[in-house]
Design a protein around this motif. Structure first.
Motif, short mmCIF file in Angstrom:
data_model
loop_
_atom_site.label_atom_id
_atom_site.label_comp_id
_atom_site.label_asym_id
_atom_site.label_seq_id
_atom_site.Cartn_x
_atom_site.Cartn_y
_atom_site.Cartn_z
N PHE A 169 -152.20 7.06 65.22
CA PHE A 169 -152.84 7.28 63.93
C PHE A 169 -154.37 7.47 64.01
O PHE A 169 -154.98 7.92 63.04
N ASN A 170 -154.98 7.08 65.10
CA ASN A 170 -156.41 7.33 65.31
C ASN A 170 -157.30 6.81 64.18
O ASN A 170 -158.28 7.44 63.80
N GLY A 171 -156.95 5.65 63.63
CA GLY A 171 -157.78 5.02 62.61
C GLY A 171 -157.68 5.63 61.23
O GLY A 171 -158.44 5.26 60.32
N ALA A 172 -156.75 6.55 61.00
CA ALA A 172 -156.61 7.21 59.70
C ALA A 172 -156.17 6.22 58.63
O ALA A 172 -155.51 5.21 58.91
N THR A 173 -156.55 6.50 57.39
CA THR A 173 -156.23 5.63 56.25
C THR A 173 -155.44 6.41 55.20
O THR A 173 -155.27 7.63 55.30
N PHE A 174 -155.03 5.70 54.16
CA PHE A 174 -154.35 6.38 53.05
C PHE A 174 -155.31 7.32 52.34
O PHE A 174 -154.88 8.27 51.67
N GLY A 175 -156.61 7.07 52.47
CA GLY A 175 -157.58 8.01 51.92
C GLY A 175 -157.46 9.37 52.56
O GLY A 175 -157.66 10.41 51.89
N ARG A 216 -155.54 1.19 56.62
CA ARG A 216 -155.15 2.03 57.75
C ARG A 216 -153.64 2.27 57.74
O ARG A 216 -152.85 1.38 57.45
N LEU A 217 -153.28 3.50 58.08
CA LEU A 217 -151.87 3.85 58.18
C LEU A 217 -151.16 3.00 59.23
O LEU A 217 -149.99 2.64 59.07
N ALA A 218 -151.89 2.66 60.28
CA ALA A 218 -151.30 1.84 61.35
C ALA A 218 -150.89 0.47 60.84
O ALA A 218 -149.87 -0.08 61.28
N ARG A 219 -151.66 -0.10 59.92
CA ARG A 219 -151.29 -1.42 59.36
C ARG A 219 -150.07 -1.29 58.47
O ARG A 219 -149.22 -2.19 58.42
N ALA A 220 -149.96 -0.17 57.74
CA ALA A 220 -148.78 0.04 56.91
C ALA A 220 -147.53 0.16 57.78
O ALA A 220 -146.49 -0.43 57.49
#
Length: 488
Positions: A169-175, A216-220
């Motif tokens: 995911f490279n640090g990507a977020t829901f934003g 972060r998408l990774a946390r989801a």
């Protein structure tokens, strides 16, 4: 104590101290809840290809087995073009509006939402054919991480989330999803305190008074796949009651009535699970585990939406799906049913086997019920529309029967993509033997991917969909596929 041993112990102590500095990520609060902002179904509708056709993919849990099987569905839809009655060509993947994902399926859903077609270049190497499970265990056993793992709120699932960021995911977020133009992605976890489903969408996070776009998408993905006991919970902060959140008027119609509209009883329970989060003063933290505990198919939100749509329609109230004439749901269920020989022996199965079966059987049965419920909704709406037509409601809506029977106009297509639908018994048996883990042999990954397309193409419901659209699959689609222009 010799000098080398003293140095080793000193270095070990330093690693523990440095690792102990870790703190879990904090989801930030919002000052004002706004129904028109953030990552929600309503705000994403402007990106949908057609207001008359809603296409939903529901990806189940099941570790890498689920991730690979759901990826196979994306691959099939990507390489499959259909031509409509007016000659317009549509790549099926471009028609997808929404993807739900749970546990293993959430990785594929979130990654596709983030990368789109770029995902097909390296998803196999980055995730599917990687020993994710082995690498996670190695990190947990690394003394350099023990200090972090002993920190308050920073457990094995946070370690996993950081790893998922590194490899996928490279640090990507829901934003990042919110700023994109891809389908609406909904990953779900389970509140271990209540057993309720917690979807990652801003409508629910407005109750938390928290900004989902910063998560972060990774946390989801880590929360959605946090198998209880094996992995720790993912903890989020609840600021409920601090952002002037107001319950939508249509919700009170269901929650504050002694005789709420039917058939939304199950959906009402889902709403009632969420509303207490508004009391953040008494529930300041929410601890999330695997979404499969509450909804292993990723179908609960879809079913709730359809039930609310039906109930509101019967009351003559508007809904976000009033323009929909076709709702197409691909239920991608990677549930495996490996055979046992327990009934051939007088000795009972072992404790671990019993525990796994006892926890898995209710989830498996619920998954079956969810698919059947979707089919029942489709049949009920179709029958009600036929009754209205027989009564002549199109020319005289004032007839008593027409006022009593007001189903949604949408035709529902429930396309069951599961191992049981695979015609080849040998291949079906092979897939059923694949374990729920995050490490599978490359051959198993490839066969799961291939099976998905075979099942869809052979599906009677998929063939009915093509017939009703007046469309047909192009045998050899061109390499450069066309963008969707909406089925005619």
């Amino acid at each position: 104590m010799n000098r080398s041993r003293l140095i080793s112990l000193s270095l070990f102590a330093v690693l523990l101290v440095l690792g102990g500095c870790a703190t879990r990520p904090i989801n930030p609060p919002i000052k004002e809840a706004a129904a028109t902002l953030g990552y929600t179904f309503q705000t994403r509708q402007k990106h949908f290809k057609s207001q008359e056709t809603l296409v939903v993919l529901a990806f189940s849990g099941g570790g890498t087995r689920a991730a690979a099987f759901s990826y196979g569905v994306l691959e099939f839809l990507r390489r499959t073009e259909v031509v409509g009655p007016k000659g317009n060509t549509v790549r099926l993947l471009d028609a997808v509006d929404m993807i739900t994902g749970v546990s293993g399926g959430s990785f594929t859903a979130l990654a596709y939402g983030l990368y789109g077609d770029k995902l097909f270049a390296d998803y196999e190497q980055r995730f599917l054919k990687r020993d994710v499970q082995g690498e996670l265990i190695a990190r947990a056993m690394n003394p350099g991480n023990w200090g972090k793992l002993s920190s308050t709120g920073w457990g094995r699932s946070e370690l996993a989330a950081d790893f998922y960021d590194e490899i996928l995911f490279n640090g990507a977020t829901f934003g990042d999803l919110d700023r994109g133009d891809g389908p609406f992605i909904v990953a779900s976890a389970t509140d271990i305190s209540t057993g309720g489903r917690v979807p990652f969408n801003q409508n629910v996070w407005n109750v938390f008074c928290s900004d989902l776009n910063a998560v972060r998408l990774a946390r989801a993905a880590a929360a959605s796949s946090a198998v209880p006991v094996v992995l720790s919970t993912i903890t989020i902060n609840n600021y409920g009651g601090t952002c002037n959140f107001e319950v939508p008027a249509w919700v009170t119609l269901f929650t504050q009535s002694g005789d709420p509209p039917r058939p939304a009883a199950r959906a009402i329970r889902e709403v009632q699970d969420v509303l207490p989060y508004a009391d953040g003063a008494h529930r300041p933290y929410i601890h999330l585990v695997d979404g499969g505990v509450s909804d292993n198919l990723g179908m609960r939100g879809v079913l709730d939406a359809l039930e609310f749509l039906e109930a509101l329609h019967e009351k003559g109230l508007p809904t976000p799906l009033d323009q929909a004439r076709r709702i197409i749901v691909f239920v991608v269920n990677s549930l495996s049913s490996p055979p046992t020989n327990w009934d051939e022996s007088e000795n009972p199965p072992g404790t671990v086997d019993i525990l796994l079966k006892a926890t898995g059987a209710p989830i498996d049965h619920y998954s079956f019920e969810a698919v059947e419920q979707l089919k029942d909704i489709a049949a009920r709406w179709r029958t009600a529309r036929e009754l209205r037509n027989l009564a002549g409601c199109s020319s005289n809506k004032d007839l008593p029967v027409c006022a009593a029977i007001r189903p949604p106009e949408a035709e529902v297509y429930a396309i069951d993509v599961s191992f049981a639908m695979l015609p080849d018994k040998a291949e079906r048996d092979f897939l059923n033997l694949q374990p729920t883990s995050f490490a599978l042999p490359p051959e198993a990954v490839d066969r799961l991917r291939a099976a998905a397309g075979t099942i869809i193409l052979a599906s009677p419901e998929f063939q009915r969909l093509l017939k009703d659209f007046g469309a047909k699959v192009i045998a050899n689609p061109s390499a450069s596929t066309s963008k969707a222009t909406g089925a005619q």
